[in-house]
Design a protein around this motif. Structure first.
Motif, mmCIF file in Angstrom:
data_model
loop_
_atom_site.group_PDB
_atom_site.id
_atom_site.type_symbol
_atom_site.label_atom_id
_atom_site.label_comp_id
_atom_site.label_asym_id
_atom_site.label_seq_id
_atom_site.Cartn_x
_atom_site.Cartn_y
_atom_site.Cartn_z
ATOM 1 N N ALA A 194 -32.423 9.018 14.673
ATOM 2 C CA ALA A 194 -31.637 9.154 15.905
ATOM 3 C C ALA A 194 -30.257 9.744 15.626
ATOM 4 C CB ALA A 194 -31.494 7.796 16.581
ATOM 5 N N ASN A 195 -29.699 9.481 14.466
ATOM 6 C CA ASN A 195 -28.390 10.051 14.131
ATOM 7 C C ASN A 195 -28.470 11.574 14.045
ATOM 8 O OD1 ASN A 195 -26.898 7.574 13.876
ATOM 9 N ND2 ASN A 195 -27.995 7.202 11.962
ATOM 10 N N LEU A 196 -29.589 12.076 13.510
ATOM 11 C CA LEU A 196 -29.781 13.527 13.451
ATOM 12 C C LEU A 196 -29.964 14.093 14.853
ATOM 13 C CD1 LEU A 196 -32.173 13.880 10.375
ATOM 14 C CD2 LEU A 196 -29.699 14.272 10.464
ATOM 15 N N GLU A 197 -30.563 13.302 15.736
ATOM 16 C CA GLU A 197 -30.738 13.747 17.123
ATOM 17 C C GLU A 197 -29.385 13.900 17.811
ATOM 18 O OE1 GLU A 197 -33.202 12.324 21.135
ATOM 19 O OE2 GLU A 197 -33.720 11.510 19.168
ATOM 20 N N PHE A 198 -28.493 12.943 17.570
ATOM 21 C CA PHE A 198 -27.153 13.045 18.153
ATOM 22 C C PHE A 198 -26.373 14.202 17.538
ATOM 23 C CE2 PHE A 198 -27.625 8.568 19.629
ATOM 24 C CZ PHE A 198 -27.317 8.809 20.955
ATOM 25 N N GLU A 199 -26.590 14.438 16.252
ATOM 26 C CA GLU A 199 -25.929 15.573 15.604
ATOM 27 C C GLU A 199 -26.408 16.882 16.218
ATOM 28 O OE1 GLU A 199 -25.996 17.576 11.164
ATOM 29 O OE2 GLU A 199 -25.923 15.369 11.303
ATOM 30 N N ALA A 200 -27.728 16.961 16.486
ATOM 31 C CA ALA A 200 -28.285 18.158 17.125
ATOM 32 C C ALA A 200 -27.736 18.337 18.531
ATOM 33 C CB ALA A 200 -29.809 18.042 17.159
ATOM 34 N N LEU A 201 -27.470 17.230 19.203
ATOM 35 C CA LEU A 201 -26.891 17.295 20.545
ATOM 36 C C LEU A 201 -25.481 17.871 20.483
ATOM 37 C CD1 LEU A 201 -27.198 16.558 23.565
ATOM 38 C CD2 LEU A 201 -26.234 14.316 23.009
ATOM 39 N N GLN A 202 -24.730 17.441 19.520
ATOM 40 C CA GLN A 202 -23.343 17.890 19.408
ATOM 41 C C GLN A 202 -23.241 19.356 18.988
ATOM 42 O OE1 GLN A 202 -20.739 16.137 20.472
ATOM 43 N NE2 GLN A 202 -22.160 14.487 21.015
ATOM 44 N N ASN A 203 -24.193 19.825 18.164
ATOM 45 C CA ASN A 203 -24.091 21.226 17.724
ATOM 46 C C ASN A 203 -24.867 22.198 18.612
ATOM 47 O OD1 ASN A 203 -26.839 21.223 16.906
ATOM 48 N ND2 ASN A 203 -26.325 20.552 14.827
ATOM 49 N N GLY A 204 -25.448 21.688 19.694
ATOM 50 C CA GLY A 204 -26.099 22.558 20.665
ATOM 51 C C GLY A 204 -27.553 22.887 20.388
ATOM 52 N N GLN A 205 -28.145 22.270 19.373
ATOM 53 C CA GLN A 205 -29.554 22.528 19.084
ATOM 54 C C GLN A 205 -30.456 21.998 20.209
ATOM 55 O OE1 GLN A 205 -30.916 20.813 15.391
ATOM 56 N NE2 GLN A 205 -32.909 21.817 15.482
ATOM 57 N N ILE A 206 -30.032 20.905 20.821
ATOM 58 C CA ILE A 206 -30.730 20.363 21.985
ATOM 59 C C ILE A 206 -29.708 20.156 23.096
ATOM 60 C CG2 ILE A 206 -32.586 19.232 20.699
ATOM 61 C CD1 ILE A 206 -31.026 16.610 20.872
ATOM 62 N N ALA A 207 -30.192 20.167 24.344
ATOM 63 C CA ALA A 207 -29.285 20.007 25.487
ATOM 64 C C ALA A 207 -29.137 18.557 25.903
ATOM 65 C CB ALA A 207 -29.796 20.820 26.675
ATOM 66 N N ALA A 208 -30.110 17.732 25.535
ATOM 67 C CA ALA A 208 -30.088 16.318 25.904
ATOM 68 C C ALA A 208 -30.872 15.524 24.873
ATOM 69 C CB ALA A 208 -30.684 16.115 27.302
ATOM 70 N N ALA A 209 -30.586 14.224 24.807
ATOM 71 C CA ALA A 209 -31.265 13.338 23.864
ATOM 72 C C ALA A 209 -31.801 12.130 24.618
ATOM 73 C CB ALA A 209 -30.300 12.888 22.762
ATOM 74 N N ALA A 210 -33.129 11.941 24.567
ATOM 75 C CA ALA A 210 -33.766 10.784 25.193
ATOM 76 C C ALA A 210 -33.995 9.739 24.110
ATOM 77 C CB ALA A 210 -35.087 11.183 25.843
ATOM 78 N N LEU A 211 -33.391 8.561 24.303
ATOM 79 C CA LEU A 211 -33.384 7.571 23.226
ATOM 80 C C LEU A 211 -33.463 6.145 23.751
ATOM 81 C CD1 LEU A 211 -30.497 9.190 21.235
ATOM 82 C CD2 LEU A 211 -32.690 8.686 20.186
ATOM 83 N N TRP A 212 -33.886 5.258 22.842
ATOM 84 C CA TRP A 212 -33.815 3.824 23.114
ATOM 85 C C TRP A 212 -32.373 3.364 22.988
ATOM 86 C CZ3 TRP A 212 -38.473 1.555 24.221
ATOM 87 C CH2 TRP A 212 -39.637 2.168 23.756
ATOM 88 N N ASP A 213 -32.006 2.355 23.771
ATOM 89 C CA ASP A 213 -30.768 1.654 23.497
ATOM 90 C C ASP A 213 -30.938 0.902 22.173
ATOM 91 O OD1 ASP A 213 -28.589 1.900 25.167
ATOM 92 O OD2 ASP A 213 -29.420 0.638 26.739
ATOM 93 N N PRO A 214 -29.841 0.618 21.459
ATOM 94 C CA PRO A 214 -28.449 0.686 21.911
ATOM 95 C C PRO A 214 -27.725 1.990 21.594
ATOM 96 C CG PRO A 214 -28.508 -0.412 19.805
ATOM 97 C CD PRO A 214 -29.950 -0.076 20.143
ATOM 98 N N LEU A 215 -28.374 2.917 20.876
ATOM 99 C CA LEU A 215 -27.662 4.091 20.385
ATOM 100 C C LEU A 215 -27.010 4.923 21.491
ATOM 101 C CD1 LEU A 215 -30.002 5.211 17.473
ATOM 102 C CD2 LEU A 215 -27.810 4.026 17.333
ATOM 103 N N PRO A 216 -27.684 5.194 22.611
ATOM 104 C CA PRO A 216 -26.998 5.974 23.660
ATOM 105 C C PRO A 216 -25.753 5.270 24.190
ATOM 106 C CG PRO A 216 -29.358 5.919 24.062
ATOM 107 C CD PRO A 216 -29.087 4.920 22.984
ATOM 108 N N THR A 217 -25.863 3.947 24.382
ATOM 109 C CA THR A 217 -24.712 3.189 24.876
ATOM 110 C C THR A 217 -23.579 3.185 23.857
ATOM 111 O OG1 THR A 217 -26.178 1.770 26.184
ATOM 112 C CG2 THR A 217 -23.951 0.963 25.772
ATOM 113 N N MET A 218 -23.921 3.063 22.586
ATOM 114 C CA MET A 218 -22.905 3.082 21.533
ATOM 115 C C MET A 218 -22.174 4.423 21.523
ATOM 116 S SD MET A 218 -25.121 1.169 18.536
ATOM 117 C CE MET A 218 -23.880 1.338 17.259
ATOM 118 N N GLN A 219 -22.928 5.519 21.648
ATOM 119 C CA GLN A 219 -22.300 6.846 21.662
ATOM 120 C C GLN A 219 -21.464 7.053 22.928
ATOM 121 O OE1 GLN A 219 -22.257 9.177 19.230
ATOM 122 N NE2 GLN A 219 -23.349 7.727 17.918
#
Length: 353
Positions: A194-219
Motif C-alpha cells: 500500500a505504501n507503493l500505491e500511495f507513492e504512485a498516487l503522489q507521482n501521478g502513476q495512478i489518479a486514485a487509490a482504492a484501499l482498506w482503512d486505516p491507511l487512507p485515513t492516516m494519509q
C-alpha cells in the motif's frame, strides 16, 4: 460482462483451493502460541477439557475489521460461552478452505467471498461485524472529485478482484461508467504494498487509490490526500454491513450450538467496542491485534464502523447480502441469473437462544 476476467478468477480460485487442500499440512498457517514441549501440550489439553466446545481456531488479521475476535478473547467473552479460542494466521484462500472443511468455524470477510460461494465453497453468512472500511483517495488538491471524474483514469488497488476493486467498480458502475474489465472506462493497477500505491498516487502513476482503512485515513490526516469515496458514508452504501461473519456449513449442520455460542461471544465484543471504544483501543494495542499504534485513530475508526448490535439485525444482514449480490451481478462478478435467490442461499439465520 467481464467474462474473461471471471474465468481467470475462477481458475485461480479453484487451483488455489486444490493446492491448499493437497498441501494442507504445509499451507503456512501458524498458531499464535505454538507448544514448545510435551508438558505445555499436556497443560493445554487439560485446559481445553474445561471448555464445553474445546479449542476453536479463529483466523486473525491486522485489520481493525476483525477486532471483535480479539476483543472477545481478551475480555473473556469466548470463555463465557465455553470456547477456548486460539488465534491463528491464515490468508484469504486458507480461510476459505478452512471454512469448507470445518477447520474454521467462522471467519470475518466481505462480499469478495460471494463468488467463492458460487464456485462451491461451503460457507454461509451467519452474522456481521461492521460497516465501512474502504476508501478511495486522490492526491491532495486533485481536481478529481466524483466517480465521473475518473473516466479514462487509472486506479490503484491491492489486487484485481479484491474488495477495494469490487467496491470501486460498484461505485463507478452506479454512476454510469462502463466497468467491463477489458473495455471499461477505468483501468486498474495492482500493488502488493500500500505504501507503493500511495507513492504512485503522489507521482501521478495512478489518479486514485482504492484501499482498506486505516491507511487512507492516516494519509488524509497527514494532509497528503483527499478522500472522494468512503464505503461507510457514501449514500449508496452508508449503513450497510460490508464485513460479514462467515460460518462453516459443516459446523452449522453438525454443531449448531457451538456456532450460536461463537456468534453470541462476537456480538458481546461488538457491543463492548461500541460502548467502550477507548478501552477497546487499549486492548488492540496491548495485544497487537492490529498494526496501528495510534490510539486516537483507532478510537475514531471504531466509532465510524458502527459495531453495536442492532435490534432485528438479522433482517438487515440478509437485506445487505441481497444488495451486494445484486451489485456484483450487475458488474459481472456473479454468474447467477437470480441474485435474490443466490442471496437467500448464502444467508443462514442462526438461532442464538
Amino acid at each position: 460482462m467481464l467474462n474473461k476476467h471471471r474465468l481467470i478468477m475462477e481458475g485461480t480460485a479453484i487451483f488455489g483451493v486444490l493446492l491448499t487442500v493437497l498441501t494442507f499440512g504445509g499451507c503456512g498457517v501458524s498458531t499464535s502460541a505454538p507448544s514448545s514441549n510435551t508438558a505445555s501440550s499436556d497443560s493445554s489439553n487439560s485446559q481445553t477439557a474445561d471448555y464445553k466446545y474445546g479449542t476453536v481456531e479463529f483466523p486473525k488479521s491486522s485489520s481493525l475489521c476483525s477486532s471483535p475476535i480479539g476483543i472477545a478473547l481478551a475480555k473473556g467473552f469466548f470463555k463465557e460461552e465455553g470456547i477456548n479460542a486460539k488465534l491463528v494466521t491464515a490468508d484469504t484462500e486458507t480461510r476459505k478452505v478452512g471454512l469448507d472443511t470445518g477447520r474454521f468455524a467462522v471467519t470475518n470477510g466481505d462480499f469478495q467471498f460471494f463468488p467463492s460461494i458460487e464456485n462451491g465453497v461451503k460457507t454461509k453468512v451467519v452474522g456481521a461485524l461492521n460497516k465501512g472500511c474502504i476508501k478511495i483517495a486522490v492526491k491532495k488538491g486533485s481536481p478529481i472529485k466524483t466517480a465521473q471524474d475518473l473516466k479514462g483514469k487509472t486506479i490503484g488497488v491491492d489486487e484485481i478482484g479484491g474488495t477495494p476493486y469490487e467496491a470501486a467498480n460498484l461505485w463507478l458502475g452506479d454512476a454510469g461508467l462502463n466497468v467491463d474489465q477489458k473495455n471499461g472506462d477505468v483501468k486498474y493497477l495492482p500493488f502488493d504494498d500500500a505504501n507503493l500505491e500511495f507513492e504512485a498516487l503522489q507521482n501521478g502513476q495512478i489518479a486514485a487509490a482504492a484501499l482498506w482503512d486505516p491507511l487512507p485515513t492516516m494519509q488524509e490526516e497527514k494532509g497528503t490526500v483527499d478522500i472522494i469515496f468512503d464505503l461507510g458514508t457514501n449514500p449508496q452504501f452508508a449503513k450497510r454491513f460490508c464485513c460479514f461473519l462467515y460460518g462453516s456449513k459443516k459446523i452449522i449442520d453438525e454443531k449448531p450450538d457451538e456456532m450460536a455460542a461463537i456468534i453470541r461471544a462476537l456480538n458481546k465484543a461488538r457491543d463492548y467496542i461500541a460502548q467502550h471504544p477507548e478501552e477497546s483501543a487499549d486492548l488492540v494495542m496491548q495485544n497487537k491485534y492490529s498494526t496501528i499504534n495510534d490510539k486516537a485513530l483507532i478510537v475514531k475508526l471504531f466509532k465510524s464502523y458502527d459495531y453495536g448490535v442492532k435490534d432485528n439485525e438479522q433482517a438487515q444482514i440478509q437485506d445487505d447480502v441481497k444488495f451486494f449480490s445484486e451489485g456484483l451481478k450487475s458488474i459481472g462478478f456473479l454468474k447467477t441469473d437470480n441474485p435474490d435467490a443466490f442471496a437467500d442461499q448464502v444467508y443462514q439465520k442462526i438461532d442464538l437462544s
